[in-house]
Enzyme design. Structure first.
Site, PDB file in Angstrom:
ATOM      1  N   SER A   1       0.113  66.405  31.249  1.00 43.65           N
ATOM      2  CA  SER A   1      -0.102  67.271  32.532  1.00 43.65           C
ATOM      3  C   SER A   1       1.524  67.486  32.968  1.00 43.65           C
ATOM      4  CB  SER A   1      -0.717  66.172  33.523  1.00 43.65           C
ATOM      5  OG  SER A   1      -0.654  66.699  34.847  1.00 43.65           O
TER       6      SER A   1
ATOM      7  N   TYR B   1      -1.910  58.464  37.691  1.00 45.65           N
ATOM      8  CA  TYR B   1      -2.267  59.332  36.778  1.00 45.65           C
ATOM      9  C   TYR B   1      -0.880  60.173  36.367  1.00 45.65           C
ATOM     10  CZ  TYR B   1      -3.793  64.260  35.404  1.00 45.65           C
ATOM     11  OH  TYR B   1      -3.954  65.213  34.659  1.00 45.65           O
TER      12      TYR B   1
ATOM     13  N   LYS C   1       0.547  59.991  32.205  1.00 45.58           N
ATOM     14  CA  LYS C   1       0.594  61.036  31.492  1.00 45.58           C
ATOM     15  C   LYS C   1       2.168  61.117  30.872  1.00 45.58           C
ATOM     16  CE  LYS C   1      -3.347  63.255  31.684  1.00 45.58           C
ATOM     17  NZ  LYS C   1      -4.061  63.556  30.313  1.00 45.58           N
TER      18      LYS C   1
HETATM   19  N1  LIG Z   1      -7.529  70.653  35.274  1.00 42.56           N
HETATM   20  C1  LIG Z   1      -6.193  70.637  35.529  1.00 42.56           C
HETATM   21  O1  LIG Z   1      -5.724  71.247  36.382  1.00 42.56           O
HETATM   22  C2  LIG Z   1      -5.405  69.589  34.717  1.00 42.56           C
HETATM   23  C3  LIG Z   1      -4.060  69.746  34.896  1.00 42.56           C
HETATM   24  C4  LIG Z   1      -3.141  68.943  34.033  1.00 42.56           C
HETATM   25  C5  LIG Z   1      -3.873  68.247  33.072  1.00 42.56           C
HETATM   26  N2  LIG Z   1      -5.202  68.075  32.920  1.00 42.56           N
HETATM   27  C6  LIG Z   1      -5.585  67.457  31.745  1.00 42.56           C
HETATM   28  O2  LIG Z   1      -6.375  68.169  30.734  1.00 42.56           O
HETATM   29  C7  LIG Z   1      -7.519  67.454  30.112  1.00 42.56           C
HETATM   30  C8  LIG Z   1      -8.836  67.850  30.383  1.00 42.56           C
HETATM   31  O3  LIG Z   1      -9.179  68.009  31.759  1.00 42.56           O
HETATM   32  P1  LIG Z   1     -10.153  69.211  32.535  1.00 42.56           P
HETATM   33  O4  LIG Z   1      -9.621  69.697  33.713  1.00 42.56           O
HETATM   34  O5  LIG Z   1     -10.694  69.896  31.453  1.00 42.56           O
HETATM   35  O6  LIG Z   1     -11.371  68.108  32.892  1.00 42.56           O
HETATM   36  P2  LIG Z   1     -12.945  68.354  32.933  1.00 42.56           P
HETATM   37  O7  LIG Z   1     -13.417  69.914  33.053  1.00 42.56           O
HETATM   38  O8  LIG Z   1     -13.480  67.358  33.965  1.00 42.56           O
HETATM   39  O9  LIG Z   1     -13.404  67.759  31.485  1.00 42.56           O
HETATM   40  C9  LIG Z   1     -13.240  66.412  31.337  1.00 42.56           C
HETATM   41  C10 LIG Z   1     -13.876  66.228  29.905  1.00 42.56           C
HETATM   42  O10 LIG Z   1     -13.569  64.857  29.616  1.00 42.56           O
HETATM   43  C11 LIG Z   1     -14.730  64.225  29.400  1.00 42.56           C
HETATM   44  N3  LIG Z   1     -14.427  62.915  29.812  1.00 42.56           N
HETATM   45  C12 LIG Z   1     -14.219  62.345  30.986  1.00 42.56           C
HETATM   46  N4  LIG Z   1     -13.971  60.952  30.921  1.00 42.56           N
HETATM   47  C13 LIG Z   1     -13.771  60.617  29.656  1.00 42.56           C
HETATM   48  C14 LIG Z   1     -13.739  59.399  28.876  1.00 42.56           C
HETATM   49  N5  LIG Z   1     -13.367  58.170  29.636  1.00 42.56           N
HETATM   50  N6  LIG Z   1     -13.897  59.418  27.566  1.00 42.56           N
HETATM   51  C15 LIG Z   1     -14.242  60.342  26.687  1.00 42.56           C
HETATM   52  N7  LIG Z   1     -14.468  61.776  27.528  1.00 42.56           N
HETATM   53  C16 LIG Z   1     -14.386  61.593  28.726  1.00 42.56           C
HETATM   54  C17 LIG Z   1     -15.810  64.921  30.080  1.00 42.56           C
HETATM   55  O11 LIG Z   1     -17.188  64.809  29.774  1.00 42.56           O
HETATM   56  P3  LIG Z   1     -18.142  63.439  29.908  1.00 42.56           P
HETATM   57  O12 LIG Z   1     -18.363  63.441  31.373  1.00 42.56           O
HETATM   58  O13 LIG Z   1     -19.392  63.709  29.029  1.00 42.56           O
HETATM   59  O14 LIG Z   1     -17.229  62.273  29.303  1.00 42.56           O
HETATM   60  C18 LIG Z   1     -15.573  66.296  29.794  1.00 42.56           C
HETATM   61  O15 LIG Z   1     -15.769  66.827  28.757  1.00 42.56           O
HETATM   62  C19 LIG Z   1      -7.267  65.889  30.946  1.00 42.56           C
HETATM   63  O16 LIG Z   1      -6.498  65.325  30.006  1.00 42.56           O
HETATM   64  C20 LIG Z   1      -6.525  66.301  31.999  1.00 42.56           C
HETATM   65  O17 LIG Z   1      -5.654  65.103  32.430  1.00 42.56           O
HETATM   66  C21 LIG Z   1      -5.758  68.751  33.626  1.00 42.56           C
END
Ligand SMILES: NC(=O)c1ccc[n+]([C@@H]2O[C@H](COP(=O)([O-])OP(=O)(O)OC[C@H]3O[C@@H](n4cnc5c(N)ncnc54)[C@H](OP(=O)(O)O)[C@@H]3O)[C@@H](O)[C@H]2O)c1
Length: 256
Positions: A149, A162, A166
């Site tokens: 991130s 968090y 990261k």
């Molecule tokens: N969105 C942003 O702005 C942003 C920014 C920087 C970095 N990121 C990073 O991008 C990645 C994906 O985030 P996203 O925004 O796409 O999130 P999201 O849309 O909420 O999706 C999260 C996914 O992870 C699964 N998950 C959650 N906890 C888990 C666990 N303990 N073990 C296995 N699977 C798990 C969820 O499914 P289940 O509920 O079925 O487990 C879902 O498939 C993360 O690493 C996040 O830190 C996101």
């Protein structure tokens, strides 16, 4: 000489993506599958990964759903064994799943939250990568992509633990890249900025929070999961063959 589309072709390769039932993980799974890979879509809920895999198969892509909780490394060997038995190889691991159960000043983020966040966001990805390593090494190489991130580069106030997790994932990326390069295994980190998913809803669904983010961004919009497709395909494929230990921002310029 024509090089497209061969350098991005993933036909015959197998990619495991954690946290891929929705959001960024699902978008990355989609592009790897469209490039020809068999994608193993993983998250905690079996019904969610089954649904995503079925959607991919209906679109003519190769996909299977296999659940795993990234905070339970004792269950990882079963997942890896199942993939090897069913598909015979793992060429790409995308460590995408992460958690952030707390929001607020670091003085209010306790040791239990530290343990939970570090377990899912750092220990899980490292243990998963260590299990995948021998299979990649035996096949002559592979690609590990860790989704970090912008918080891993520049700490985000109120997302302190968090951000720390990261940053640790970035150091894990560089360490593994150094140690595993001779085995043909590339390890890179991708740092998304604000991307419109459920995970980040509090930051884009609130005018003040969103305007605060956009003020720092030369590209004046919230990102979309599709914005991560290109970097995922590049790093997963032969197009990224000389890239390892890299930390790539996809953030609309937020970290400049
Ligand atoms: N969105 C942003 O702005 C942003 C920014 C920087 C970095 N990121 C990073 O991008 C990645 C994906 O985030 P996203 O925004 O796409 O999130 P999201 O849309 O909420 O999706 C999260 C996914 O992870 C699964 N998950 C959650 N906890 C888990 C666990 N303990 N073990 C296995 N699977 C798990 C969820 O499914 P289940 O509920 O079925 O487990 C879902 O498939 C993360 O690493 C996040 O830190 C996101």
């Amino acid at each position: 000489m024509t090089v497209l589309p061969e350098i991005f072709d993933l036909t015959g390769r197998v990619a495991l993506l954690t946290g891929a039932s929705k959001g960024i993980g699902k978008a990355m799974a989609r592009i790897l599958a469209e490039a020809g890979a068999t994608v193993i879509i993983s998250s905690r809920k079996q019904d969610a990964v089954d649904e995503a895999a079925e959607e991919f198969r209906r679109a003519g892509l190769k996909a299977a759903g296999m659940s795993v909780h990234m905070g339970q490394p004792e269950t990882f060997p079963d997942l890896i064994d199942k993939i090897m038995e069913t598909h015979g190889r793992i060429d790409v691991l995308v460590n995408n799943a992460a958690t952030n159960p707390v929001y607020g000043p670091i003085l209010e983020q306790d040791a239990a939250a530290f343990d939970k966040i570090m377990s899912v966001n750092v220990k899980g990805p490292l243990e998963m990568a260590k299990l995948v390593h021998p299979h990649m090494a035996a096949a002559g190489g592979g690609s590990v992509i860790n989704i970090s991130s912008v918080g891993g580069i520049k700490p985000i106030p109120d997302l302190g633990l968090y951000s720390i997790s990261k940053a640790a994932l970035i150091q894990m990326t560089k360490l593994c890249a150094k140690e595993w390069g001779p085995d043909g295994i590339r390890v890179n980190a991708v740092c998304p900025g604000l991307i419109k998913t459920k995970f980040s809803r509090a930051l884009w669904d609130n005018d003040r929070a969103r305007d605060h983010w956009l003020a720092n961004m030369p590209i004046k919009r919230v990102g979309d999961p599709r914005d991560l497709m290109g970097v995922a395909l590049w790093l997963a494929s032969d197009a990224g063959a000389f890239a390892t230990g890299g930390v790539y921002t996809v953030d609309g310029g937020e970290t400049i």
